[in-house]
Design a protein around this motif. Structure first.
Motif, PDB file in Angstrom:
ATOM      1  N   SER A 147       1.648  -3.426  -7.791  1.00 32.88           N
ATOM      2  CA  SER A 147       2.851  -3.178  -7.007  1.00 32.88           C
ATOM      3  C   SER A 147       3.283  -1.707  -7.104  1.00 32.88           C
ATOM      4  N   VAL A 148       3.242  -1.146  -8.324  1.00 34.48           N
ATOM      5  CA  VAL A 148       3.656   0.255  -8.500  1.00 34.48           C
ATOM      6  C   VAL A 148       2.673   1.189  -7.790  1.00 34.48           C
ATOM      7  N   VAL A 149       1.350   0.941  -8.026  1.00 31.70           N
ATOM      8  CA  VAL A 149       0.345   1.835  -7.431  1.00 31.70           C
ATOM      9  C   VAL A 149       0.416   1.775  -5.906  1.00 31.70           C
ATOM     10  N   SER A 150       0.525   0.563  -5.355  1.00 32.95           N
ATOM     11  CA  SER A 150       0.535   0.482  -3.890  1.00 32.95           C
ATOM     12  C   SER A 150       1.780   1.154  -3.326  1.00 32.95           C
ATOM     13  N   HIS A 151       2.885   1.029  -4.054  1.00 32.73           N
ATOM     14  CA  HIS A 151       4.105   1.680  -3.594  1.00 32.73           C
ATOM     15  C   HIS A 151       3.925   3.205  -3.576  1.00 32.73           C
ATOM     16  N   GLU A 152       3.329   3.729  -4.656  1.00 30.06           N
ATOM     17  CA  GLU A 152       3.146   5.181  -4.763  1.00 30.06           C
ATOM     18  C   GLU A 152       2.151   5.714  -3.734  1.00 30.06           C
ATOM     19  N   LEU A 153       1.179   4.870  -3.343  1.00 32.11           N
ATOM     20  CA  LEU A 153       0.151   5.351  -2.406  1.00 32.11           C
ATOM     21  C   LEU A 153       0.621   5.332  -0.955  1.00 32.11           C
ATOM     22  N   ARG A 154       1.671   4.553  -0.702  1.00 33.32           N
ATOM     23  CA  ARG A 154       2.109   4.383   0.684  1.00 33.32           C
ATOM     24  C   ARG A 154       2.465   5.705   1.344  1.00 33.32           C
ATOM     25  N   THR A 155       3.277   6.536   0.663  1.00 33.65           N
ATOM     26  CA  THR A 155       3.747   7.778   1.282  1.00 33.65           C
ATOM     27  C   THR A 155       2.595   8.743   1.584  1.00 33.65           C
ATOM     28  N   PRO A 156       1.734   9.077   0.583  1.00 30.73           N
ATOM     29  CA  PRO A 156       0.645  10.007   0.933  1.00 30.73           C
ATOM     30  C   PRO A 156      -0.254   9.481   2.052  1.00 30.73           C
ATOM     31  N   ILE A 157      -0.476   8.166   2.086  1.00 30.97           N
ATOM     32  CA  ILE A 157      -1.336   7.616   3.151  1.00 30.97           C
ATOM     33  C   ILE A 157      -0.657   7.779   4.509  1.00 30.97           C
ATOM     34  N   ALA A 158       0.650   7.499   4.543  1.00 31.35           N
ATOM     35  CA  ALA A 158       1.379   7.637   5.813  1.00 31.35           C
ATOM     36  C   ALA A 158       1.360   9.098   6.271  1.00 31.35           C
ATOM     37  N   VAL A 159       1.521  10.042   5.316  1.00 26.01           N
ATOM     38  CA  VAL A 159       1.523  11.470   5.677  1.00 26.01           C
ATOM     39  C   VAL A 159       0.147  11.869   6.215  1.00 26.01           C
ATOM     40  N   ALA A 160      -0.916  11.455   5.507  1.00 25.91           N
ATOM     41  CA  ALA A 160      -2.272  11.810   5.947  1.00 25.91           C
ATOM     42  C   ALA A 160      -2.551  11.225   7.327  1.00 25.91           C
ATOM     43  N   GLU A 161      -2.118   9.959   7.533  1.00 25.38           N
ATOM     44  CA  GLU A 161      -2.369   9.313   8.831  1.00 25.38           C
ATOM     45  C   GLU A 161      -1.644  10.071   9.946  1.00 25.38           C
ATOM     46  N   GLY A 162      -0.399  10.461   9.662  1.00 23.46           N
ATOM     47  CA  GLY A 162       0.393  11.201  10.647  1.00 23.46           C
ATOM     48  C   GLY A 162      -0.275  12.527  10.988  1.00 23.46           C
ATOM     49  N   ASN A 163      -0.766  13.240   9.959  1.00 18.06           N
ATOM     50  CA  ASN A 163      -1.387  14.549  10.197  1.00 18.06           C
ATOM     51  C   ASN A 163      -2.669  14.431  11.010  1.00 18.06           C
TER      52      ASN A 163
END
Ligand code: ADP
Length: 372
Positions: A147-163
């Motif tokens: 739960s902690v790891v997936s929460h922490e990974l969400r933001t960088p993944i969303a940023v990379a996807e957006g870029n």
């Protein structure tokens, strides 16, 4: 001359009983046999240990020597659990409570027996219990970690996807296409979307397994929901040249359940239907059922073999069929779906024929919202 010992040489009921007692005494799991009246007829040393008793259990009611509490920390009646068993039932959700208020997690198994262990050859039940406190706490730690790891990974993944999406858009607007750059960006985009999906599934899964998902019951216009879902999935279906139909009963009643999870379940079915269909159509149907609303997603795709049908809701299961493997996937979607269905007290069904297609159905009952 010593008389021959008939009892030992010939066996007999007494000898058989001793044999059974020494057999169950050699087991590490607690074994308790009760008769039809739920009175203990036989037990082993491990049963005395787990129940923390040093006096005989024989003849005592099981409900008097074994107090259980359920997941919600409420008292649970072991006698009811036993009486509801028709052949065999197991659970890992109970805790065994001791007189000082402390408790342990237990694995509980109840099996109906028709002969032997009950008194006078009548019916009865065999109860097996095991302390699983350590396993449960390791599972909790694992789920907390996911739960902690997936929460922490969400933001960088969303940023990379957006870029990556931005880069694709800039190239598209500039008209300066380079097939190598386009391919690389497409691949990166697909992989990041896959990663995002995986992280989402893992997060939902760990919350579902810990029973931490909040159920917000609201009225759902099933008609609107299926139309909205069809609209959302139209581009995917179109890109594969697959027709997407909606067949909703015009008399559909309002459904009371969690819109978020109903939508997530149907999305999983529709995504799979499109993913595992190369030609033909996908149909989203909805009709009233006695308890609520029944949804069915039918495709004309690759189908699922009988052997695989029993496994598709398993964790990380993916069919070995090469047509499955040519699509990316995690094997978590249907597992998460089944967990969400449990939460909604819904029943899932699957009907499929290899090379002809599949129908995934779910009947979602109306739930009452909890008063605040
Ligand atoms: P995945 O990420 O692999 O799609 P799922 O849990 O959603 O994981 O599905 C598990 C497996 O069930 C899939 O890999 C596939 O083998 C099979 N499956 C699910 N839906 C369908 C379908 N509509 N048609 C054929 N096979 C399906």
């Amino acid at each position: 001359m010593a008389k021959p010992n008939k009892k030992v040489a010939g066996g007999g009921i007494d000898f058989e009983r001793k044999r059974i007692v020494s057999l169950i005494n050699s087991m590490v799991d607690a074994v308790i046999a009760v008769d039809d009246n739920l009175k203990v007829t036989l037990y082993n040393g491990a049963a005395l240990n787990i129940l923390d008793r040093n006096t005989s259990l024989a003849g005592l009611r099981i409900g008097d020597v074994c107090q259980l509490i359920d997941k919600k920390q409420k008292n649970a009646d072991i006698e009811k659990f036993i009486q509801k068993t028709t052949s065999q039932k197991t659970s890992r959700d109970f805790r065994l409570r001791y007189s000082d208020g402390s408790n342990i997690n237990v694995y509980l198994s109840v099996a109906v027996v028709s002969l032997g262990f009950g008194t006078g050859g009548k019916g009865g039940y065999i109860i097996i219990m095991r302390d699983i406190t350590r396993e449960k706490s390791l599972e909790e730690e694992r789920d907390e970690f996911i739960s902690v790891v997936s929460h922490e990974l969400r933001t960088p993944i969303a940023v990379a996807e957006g870029n990556i999406s931005n880069a694709q858009m800039i190239i598209a607007k500039s008209g300066r296409h380079d097939s190598t750059v386009d391919d690389v960006l497409d691949q990166a985009h697909n992989q990041i979307l896959f990663l995002g999906g995986l992280i989402n599934d893992l997060a939902t899964l760990s919350r579902a397994e810990r029973g931490r998902l909040n159920l917000e019951i609201e009225p759902i216009n099933a008609h609107e929901l299926v139309r909205e879902l069809a609209q959302n999935h139209k581009p995917d279906a179109k890109s594969k040249n697959i027709a997407l139909h909606v067949k909703a009963d015009p008399e559909l009643k309002l459904l009371h359940s969690s819109k978020l999870y109903v939508r997530e379940i149907l999305q999983n079915f529709i995504t799979n239907a499109i993913k595992y269909t190369d030609k033909g159509s996908v149909t989203i149907a909805a009709y009233n059922s006695k308890v609520g609303v029944c949804f069915e997603i039918t495709d004309t795709g690759i189908g699922i073999s009988k052997g695989d049908q029993a496994k598709v809701f398993g964790k990380f299961f993916r069919s070995e069929d090469f047509r499955t493997r040519k699509n990316t996937g995690t094997g978590l979607g249907l597992y998460v779906t089944s967990k969400l269905a449990d939460l909604l007290h819904a029943t899932i069904s699957v009907e499929s024929k290899l090379n002809e297609g599949s129908t995934f159905g779910i009947t979602i009952p109306n739930l009452k919202s909890k008063k605040k």
